[in-house]
Design a protein around this motif. Structure first.
Motif, PDB file in Angstrom:
ATOM      1  N   THR A 119     127.955 -27.383 -46.028  1.00  0.00           N
ATOM      2  CA  THR A 119     128.031 -26.955 -47.599  1.00  0.00           C
ATOM      3  C   THR A 119     126.941 -26.321 -48.199  1.00  0.00           C
ATOM      4  OG1 THR A 119     129.898 -28.755 -47.701  1.00  0.00           O
ATOM      5  CG2 THR A 119     128.770 -27.674 -49.861  1.00  0.00           C
ATOM      6  N   PHE A 147     122.176 -25.347 -58.976  1.00  0.00           N
ATOM      7  CA  PHE A 147     123.881 -25.080 -58.481  1.00  0.00           C
ATOM      8  C   PHE A 147     123.979 -25.574 -57.284  1.00  0.00           C
ATOM      9  CE2 PHE A 147     127.409 -22.869 -56.725  1.00  0.00           C
ATOM     10  CZ  PHE A 147     128.469 -23.119 -57.576  1.00  0.00           C
ATOM     11  N   TYR A 183     132.784 -24.170 -63.953  1.00  0.00           N
ATOM     12  CA  TYR A 183     132.409 -23.671 -62.684  1.00  0.00           C
ATOM     13  C   TYR A 183     131.527 -24.262 -62.043  1.00  0.00           C
ATOM     14  CZ  TYR A 183     134.459 -19.320 -64.847  1.00  0.00           C
ATOM     15  OH  TYR A 183     135.476 -18.699 -65.603  1.00  0.00           O
ATOM     16  N   VAL A 184     131.172 -25.732 -62.297  1.00  0.00           N
ATOM     17  CA  VAL A 184     130.356 -26.812 -61.838  1.00  0.00           C
ATOM     18  C   VAL A 184     131.217 -27.735 -61.259  1.00  0.00           C
ATOM     19  CG1 VAL A 184     128.523 -28.386 -61.819  1.00  0.00           C
ATOM     20  CG2 VAL A 184     128.187 -26.015 -62.966  1.00  0.00           C
ATOM     21  N   LEU A 192     136.406 -25.144 -50.812  1.00  0.00           N
ATOM     22  CA  LEU A 192     134.901 -24.982 -50.834  1.00  0.00           C
ATOM     23  C   LEU A 192     134.712 -23.403 -51.155  1.00  0.00           C
ATOM     24  CD1 LEU A 192     131.806 -25.281 -50.246  1.00  0.00           C
ATOM     25  CD2 LEU A 192     132.382 -25.041 -47.845  1.00  0.00           C
ATOM     26  N   GLU A 236     125.823 -29.087 -56.230  1.00  0.00           N
ATOM     27  CA  GLU A 236     127.052 -29.009 -55.393  1.00  0.00           C
ATOM     28  C   GLU A 236     126.860 -29.438 -53.950  1.00  0.00           C
ATOM     29  OE1 GLU A 236     130.015 -27.769 -56.128  1.00  0.00           O
ATOM     30  OE2 GLU A 236     129.529 -26.839 -58.376  1.00  0.00           O
ATOM     31  N   LEU A 274     126.503 -22.296 -49.309  1.00  0.00           N
ATOM     32  CA  LEU A 274     126.077 -22.021 -50.779  1.00  0.00           C
ATOM     33  C   LEU A 274     124.608 -21.260 -50.586  1.00  0.00           C
ATOM     34  CD1 LEU A 274     127.153 -25.382 -52.182  1.00  0.00           C
ATOM     35  CD2 LEU A 274     128.235 -23.098 -52.659  1.00  0.00           C
ATOM     36  N   SER A 325     135.646 -21.882 -53.646  1.00  0.00           N
ATOM     37  CA  SER A 325     135.529 -21.511 -55.005  1.00  0.00           C
ATOM     38  C   SER A 325     133.998 -21.605 -55.432  1.00  0.00           C
ATOM     39  CB  SER A 325     136.226 -22.500 -56.004  1.00  0.00           C
ATOM     40  OG  SER A 325     137.632 -22.487 -55.951  1.00  0.00           O
ATOM     41  N   ALA A 326     133.314 -22.822 -55.149  1.00  0.00           N
ATOM     42  CA  ALA A 326     131.987 -22.993 -55.106  1.00  0.00           C
ATOM     43  C   ALA A 326     131.458 -21.671 -54.848  1.00  0.00           C
ATOM     44  CB  ALA A 326     131.411 -24.287 -54.666  1.00  0.00           C
ATOM     45  N   THR A 349     133.552 -27.360 -58.740  1.00  0.00           N
ATOM     46  CA  THR A 349     134.812 -27.118 -58.849  1.00  0.00           C
ATOM     47  C   THR A 349     135.692 -27.778 -57.393  1.00  0.00           C
ATOM     48  OG1 THR A 349     134.045 -25.236 -57.158  1.00  0.00           O
ATOM     49  CG2 THR A 349     134.489 -24.625 -59.439  1.00  0.00           C
TER      50      THR A 349
END
Ligand SMILES: Cc1cc2nc3c(=O)[nH]c(=O)nc-3n(C[C@H](O)[C@H](O)[C@H](O)COP(=O)(O)OP(=O)(O)OC[C@H]3O[C@@H](n4cnc5c(N)ncnc54)[C@H](O)[C@@H]3O)c2cc1C
Length: 394
Positions: free
Chosen positions: A250, A95, A59-60, A75, A99, A254, A77-78, A62
């Motif tokens: 990004t 996170f 999960y890191v 993107l 990311e 996030l 997924s993150a 992705t």
């Protein structure tokens, strides 16, 4: 309408693949829930076990290309992982930082450097911190004083970074510094990105006294004539801003996901309490002055999520609208989330400030998101200048 409403912190999935991903994250977060996060926060320890499990489950990173150990996913997924972490009350600052940096390394580092660094970071074997902020320059990164000066096959780095999350718990540092031997152009120092081994002689960390409502602590990182191999360069020397700016959208989507995710978490907590608490006989949730702000917050958070979905789509298409949408989602999400935490405290009355009800840490984190990683004034500046076409205001 009939039946019990669903939990407000269980966010809907967008398709089957998304549902599968969210289901996996949710089942992991049953073992590492808000009580685990809070215990780490109160004991002053980093949530390492959670991080390791997130990495082990994929999960890191992705979005990191599969050749470097990542999932090669889009993107979305993150963002889904970020939403799930936050909605469960687990805003892991690492996170966001990780990311943000991973795609820049994948795209702009040499093949050798990316192959050496990315797989152990994605697998959780090594931790990554991100350093751009300085004590004096703050938001104005182009005024930074930490320099990387070329010297033979190395760079010599000197200076101080501030507010670097988890630097005392990481092995690698993504460092943005000024190109030491290049002049400023129009008041902007050319930037150079280097990957730093935090155990190298010439680097030290100093713990800051601050409380963001999260277990991950912040540090000053000091560089004293640190020698860095030229191969650790990410992007071209003096061109770091170009590489970094690609990643800003990004970061915005996030952090938006973290903000409205935490906002939904706060609204769920508030609604739960408002159904039970009844000092005058009827539950306080039946009073309009309690209920309407919760309804309005749910609407605002839902709008932030919908807007963020648009922003993620635009980022994926490299559409010109991406920056404005991402900034708007960050602004809307963080402002609504902080009001959600505040209203949750208000309707808990005295209980709202007790450790038992754990709302003040959520207020602190949602408050933070209004000024970090970028303050909401800068977010509105970007919209004012680039979406509305008004004059630059600063
Ligand atoms: C808990 C925490 C974790 C962090 N983690 C990291 C990290 O891991 N790595 C890292 O590099 N940094 C990190 N930061 C730094 C964070 O990104 C900065 O705090 C932020 O970029 C702002 O810098 P500053 O605090 O110096 O504020 P300043 O730049 O001094 O700004 C102060 C205020 O002035 C106003 N302002 C500033 N500029 C403008 C403008 N142009 N127009 C209008 N108003 C303006 C805003 O209200 C702003 O909040 C972290 C900070 C915190 C608190």
């Amino acid at each position: 309408m009939s039946g019990e409403p669903g939990r407000l912190d269980e966010l809907s999935a967008f398709d089957e693949g998304d549902a599968l991903l969210r289901g996996g994250v949710r089942s992991l977060l049953k073992r590492y829930d808000r009580s685990y996060f809070l215990a780490c926060y109160r004991d002053g320890r980093e949530p390492d076990a959670l991080w390791r499990e997130l990495c082990a489950a994929g999960y890191v990173g992705t979005g990191v290309p599969e050749q470097f150990g990542g999932g090669g996913a889009a993107l979305d997924s993150a963002v889904a992982v970020a939403e799930e972490l936050a909605a469960a009350g687990l805003p892991l600052l690492s996170f966001i930082m990780t990311e943000l940096c991973l795609p820049v390394i994948a795209r702009h580092a040499s093949q050798e450097l990316a192959t050496r660094l990315l797989p152990p970071i994605v697998s959780g074997e090594r931790r990554l911190a991100f350093a751009i902020t300085e004590p004096d320059a703050g938001t104005n990164s182009f005024a930074m004083k930490t320099t990387a000066t070329p010297s033979g096959s190395e760079y010599v780095v000197s200076g101080r970074k501030r507010w670097i999350s988890s630097a005392g718990n990481a092995e690698d540092l993504f460092l943005v510094c000024a190109a030491g031997d290049r002049p400023s152009s129009r008041g902007r120092r050319p930037l150079t990105i280097l990957m730093i081994d935090l155990a190298a002689p010439g680097v030290s960390t100093e713990l800051l006294t601050a409380d963001a409502g999260t277990p991950e602590r912040q540090y000053d990182v000091v560089f004293d004539d640190l020698r860095v191999p030229a191969g650790n360069l990410v992007g071209a020397e003096g061109e770091g801003a170009t590489a970094l700016f690609e990643a800003l959208n990004t970061e915005r989507v996030l952090i938006a996901a973290f903000a409205y995710g935490l906002g939904f978490h706060c609204v769920e907590r508030a609604v739960h309490y408002a159904r039970e608490r009844a000092p005058f006989g009827d539950p306080i949730g039946s009073y309009q002055s309690v209920q309407h702000p919760l309804s309005a917050l749910w609407a605002e958070l839902s709008a932030a999520r919908a807007l963020n979905r648009e922003a993620v789509r635009a980022v994926g298409l490299s559409d010109a609208s991406a920056a404005g949408l991402a900034n708007a989602a960050k602004w809307l999400g963080s402002e609504a989330a902080n009001r959600a935490a505040d209203h949750a405290i208000q309707i808990h009355g005295g209980n709202g400030i007790t450790d038992e009800y754990d709302l003040v840490p959520l207020w602190r984190t949602t408050r933070l998101m209004r000024f970090a990683p970028i303050n909401n004034e800068m977010v509105l500046n970007q919209i004012g200048q680039h979406v509305l076409g008004l004059a630059k205001s600063y």
